[in-house]
Scaffold this motif. Structure first.
Motif, PDB file in Angstrom:
ATOM      1  N   VAL A   1       0.800  -1.227   0.000  1.00  0.00           N
ATOM      2  CA  VAL A   1       0.000   0.000   0.000  1.00  0.00           C
ATOM      3  C   VAL A   1       0.835   1.280   0.000  1.00  0.00           C
ATOM      4  CG1 VAL A   1      -0.270   0.203   2.514  1.00  0.00           C
ATOM      5  CG2 VAL A   1      -2.105   0.996   0.980  1.00  0.00           C
ATOM      6  N   ALA A   2       2.025   1.239   0.605  1.00  0.00           N
ATOM      7  CA  ALA A   2       2.855   2.448   0.657  1.00  0.00           C
ATOM      8  C   ALA A   2       3.752   2.609  -0.573  1.00  0.00           C
ATOM      9  CB  ALA A   2       3.696   2.448   1.930  1.00  0.00           C
ATOM     10  N   LYS A   3       3.569   1.712  -1.562  1.00  0.00           N
ATOM     11  CA  LYS A   3       4.364   1.740  -2.787  1.00  0.00           C
ATOM     12  C   LYS A   3       5.868   1.739  -2.486  1.00  0.00           C
ATOM     13  CE  LYS A   3       0.709   4.408  -5.074  1.00  0.00           C
ATOM     14  NZ  LYS A   3       0.354   5.661  -5.764  1.00  0.00           N
ATOM     15  N   PRO A   4       6.339   0.734  -1.738  1.00  0.00           N
ATOM     16  CA  PRO A   4       7.744   0.709  -1.325  1.00  0.00           C
ATOM     17  C   PRO A   4       8.689   0.400  -2.472  1.00  0.00           C
ATOM     18  CG  PRO A   4       6.698  -1.346  -0.740  1.00  0.00           C
ATOM     19  CD  PRO A   4       5.607  -0.460  -1.267  1.00  0.00           C
ATOM     20  N   ALA A   5       9.989   0.676  -2.237  1.00  0.00           N
ATOM     21  CA  ALA A   5      11.006   0.346  -3.238  1.00  0.00           C
ATOM     22  C   ALA A   5      11.112  -1.161  -3.409  1.00  0.00           C
ATOM     23  CB  ALA A   5      12.359   0.922  -2.823  1.00  0.00           C
ATOM     24  N   ILE A   6      11.082  -1.883  -2.277  1.00  0.00           N
ATOM     25  CA  ILE A   6      11.172  -3.338  -2.328  1.00  0.00           C
ATOM     26  C   ILE A   6      10.237  -3.953  -1.297  1.00  0.00           C
ATOM     27  CG2 ILE A   6      13.553  -3.471  -3.170  1.00  0.00           C
ATOM     28  CD1 ILE A   6      14.443  -3.979  -0.276  1.00  0.00           C
ATOM     29  N   ILE A   7       9.829  -5.194  -1.568  1.00  0.00           N
ATOM     30  CA  ILE A   7       9.076  -5.990  -0.606  1.00  0.00           C
ATOM     31  C   ILE A   7       9.920  -7.204  -0.259  1.00  0.00           C
ATOM     32  CG2 ILE A   7       7.038  -7.452  -0.273  1.00  0.00           C
ATOM     33  CD1 ILE A   7       5.504  -5.474  -2.023  1.00  0.00           C
TER      34      ILE A   7
ATOM     35  N   ALA B   1       3.924  -8.141  -8.336  1.00  0.00           N
ATOM     36  CA  ALA B   1       5.176  -7.614  -8.882  1.00  0.00           C
ATOM     37  C   ALA B   1       4.962  -7.037 -10.279  1.00  0.00           C
ATOM     38  CB  ALA B   1       6.237  -8.711  -8.915  1.00  0.00           C
ATOM     39  N   LYS B   2       4.205  -7.762 -11.090  1.00  0.00           N
ATOM     40  CA  LYS B   2       3.959  -7.304 -12.467  1.00  0.00           C
ATOM     41  C   LYS B   2       2.941  -6.169 -12.502  1.00  0.00           C
ATOM     42  CE  LYS B   2       4.992 -11.765 -14.646  1.00  0.00           C
ATOM     43  NZ  LYS B   2       6.297 -11.341 -15.141  1.00  0.00           N
ATOM     44  N   ARG B   3       1.838  -6.343 -11.777  1.00  0.00           N
ATOM     45  CA  ARG B   3       0.739  -5.381 -11.833  1.00  0.00           C
ATOM     46  C   ARG B   3       1.139  -4.026 -11.254  1.00  0.00           C
ATOM     47  NH1 ARG B   3      -4.761  -6.732 -11.647  1.00  0.00           N
ATOM     48  NH2 ARG B   3      -6.078  -4.881 -11.828  1.00  0.00           N
ATOM     49  N   PHE B   4       1.886  -4.058 -10.133  1.00  0.00           N
ATOM     50  CA  PHE B   4       2.197  -2.815  -9.436  1.00  0.00           C
ATOM     51  C   PHE B   4       3.673  -2.422  -9.552  1.00  0.00           C
ATOM     52  CE2 PHE B   4      -1.306  -4.874  -6.911  1.00  0.00           C
ATOM     53  CZ  PHE B   4      -2.320  -4.091  -7.440  1.00  0.00           C
ATOM     54  N   HIS B   5       4.400  -3.106 -10.458  1.00  0.00           N
ATOM     55  CA  HIS B   5       5.808  -2.777 -10.731  1.00  0.00           C
ATOM     56  C   HIS B   5       6.645  -2.777  -9.445  1.00  0.00           C
ATOM     57  CE1 HIS B   5       4.194  -1.708 -14.626  1.00  0.00           C
ATOM     58  NE2 HIS B   5       3.398  -0.831 -14.062  1.00  0.00           N
ATOM     59  N   GLN B   6       6.468  -3.831  -8.640  1.00  0.00           N
ATOM     60  CA  GLN B   6       7.184  -3.948  -7.382  1.00  0.00           C
ATOM     61  C   GLN B   6       8.415  -4.849  -7.535  1.00  0.00           C
ATOM     62  OE1 GLN B   6       6.724  -2.391  -4.618  1.00  0.00           O
ATOM     63  NE2 GLN B   6       4.729  -1.446  -4.939  1.00  0.00           N
ATOM     64  N   THR B   7       9.409  -4.584  -6.713  1.00  0.00           N
ATOM     65  CA  THR B   7      10.583  -5.444  -6.608  1.00  0.00           C
ATOM     66  C   THR B   7      10.401  -6.310  -5.377  1.00  0.00           C
ATOM     67  OG1 THR B   7      11.942  -3.712  -7.595  1.00  0.00           O
ATOM     68  CG2 THR B   7      13.097  -5.486  -6.438  1.00  0.00           C
ATOM     69  N   ILE B   8      10.436  -7.631  -5.547  1.00  0.00           N
ATOM     70  CA  ILE B   8      10.124  -8.540  -4.442  1.00  0.00           C
ATOM     71  C   ILE B   8      11.233  -9.567  -4.256  1.00  0.00           C
ATOM     72  CG2 ILE B   8       8.468 -10.222  -3.542  1.00  0.00           C
ATOM     73  CD1 ILE B   8       6.281  -8.821  -5.120  1.00  0.00           C
ATOM     74  N   LEU B   9      11.685  -9.719  -3.005  1.00  0.00           N
ATOM     75  CA  LEU B   9      12.665 -10.735  -2.640  1.00  0.00           C
ATOM     76  C   LEU B   9      12.012 -11.723  -1.694  1.00  0.00           C
ATOM     77  CD1 LEU B   9      14.434  -8.181  -3.452  1.00  0.00           C
ATOM     78  CD2 LEU B   9      16.205  -9.191  -2.032  1.00  0.00           C
ATOM     79  N   ILE B  10      12.080 -12.992  -2.036  1.00  0.00           N
ATOM     80  CA  ILE B  10      11.466 -14.042  -1.225  1.00  0.00           C
ATOM     81  C   ILE B  10      12.542 -14.966  -0.680  1.00  0.00           C
ATOM     82  CG2 ILE B  10       9.837 -15.974  -1.207  1.00  0.00           C
ATOM     83  CD1 ILE B  10       8.512 -14.697  -3.689  1.00  0.00           C
ATOM     84  N   VAL B  11      12.628 -15.075   0.627  1.00  0.00           N
ATOM     85  CA  VAL B  11      13.494 -16.086   1.239  1.00  0.00           C
ATOM     86  C   VAL B  11      12.678 -17.360   1.383  1.00  0.00           C
ATOM     87  CG1 VAL B  11      14.491 -16.832   3.440  1.00  0.00           C
ATOM     88  CG2 VAL B  11      15.137 -14.637   2.480  1.00  0.00           C
TER      89      VAL B  11
END
Length: 227
Positions: free
Chosen positions: A157-163, A188-198
């Protein structure tokens, strides 16, 4: 565009003969919009890396740059504000506020900063994550998969640089786990987010666009498998 960069990032616990290198001169570069899985055996350093990128811990050596800001050079209060405005978290245990309903949990990061939510963006997130009919519900009335959807919405919701998602499917069954990863990919695709998953789950890791493998605190050569 480069969104995250680490240079010689190291974290050492203990002293002298008892030293343990949780991270050993890690150099990674992450581009805007990537969906990356960080994998490794238990104790390999993957969660330590996530905590460093999230500003939850300080490195012993090296630097972490997010949106051109060296976050480990910030003072504690500055780092807290930067983290709240630029980094979204999705945890294995959801970490929802039990006294707040779904809607209030989602907009909490904005309220903490005194910002008004982008109603159009918020509505789109809620629709994508299929939460329209659950906004008035309390967390304890939701299934694990539904609670994780709320956590994802809160992170977006806060449109962060990364999740940063730390074992986001760890408390879910296989079907719900794959659905949550699918929602992260969609987000990631819809909202142009960068996501890192451990994750320790290879099946889930293979859904990412890129895999970073860590063992004994070091990024393994040839670990950057792109799809």
């Amino acid at each position: 565009m480069e969104i995250v960069k680490t240079e010689n990032l190291s974290k050492v616990y203990g002293k002298n003969e008892a030293q343990i290198w949780a991270l050993n001169h890690v150099n990674i570069c992450i581009q805007d919009g990537e969906l990356i899985a960080i994998v490794g055996s238990s104790g390999s350093g993957k969660t330590t890396l996530l905590n460093m990128l999230g500003g939850l811990d300080y490195p012993t050596e090296g630097s972490i740059t997010i949106r051109k800001q060296v976050i480990n050079a910030l003072k504690p209060d500055e780092r807290t504000i930067f983290r709240r405005r630029n980094i979204g978290f999705v945890f294995q245990n959801y970490n929802l506020m039990p006294i707040l309903n779904v809607y209030e949990n989602i907009v909490l990061p904005l309220k903490l900063d005194g910002f008004q939510e982008d109603s159009v963006f918020l509505k789109e997130i809620i629709q994508v994550l299929k939460l329209e009919d659950k906004l008035d519900r309390m967390p304890e009335t939701l299934s694990g998969g539904q609670q994780q959807r709320v956590a994802i919405a809160r992170a977006l919701v806060a449109k962060p640089a990364i999740i940063l998602a730390d074992e986001p499917t760890g408390n879910l069954d296989s079907r719900n786990g794959m659905e949550v990863i699918g929602l992260l990919k969609t987000s990631a695709k819809r909202f142009h987010q960068t996501i890192l998953i451990v994750t320790h789950n290879e099946e889930i890791a293979q859904m990412a666009e890129r895999i970073i493998r860590i063992e004994d605190g070091e990024v393994q050569e040839g670990s950057f498998h792109e799809k």
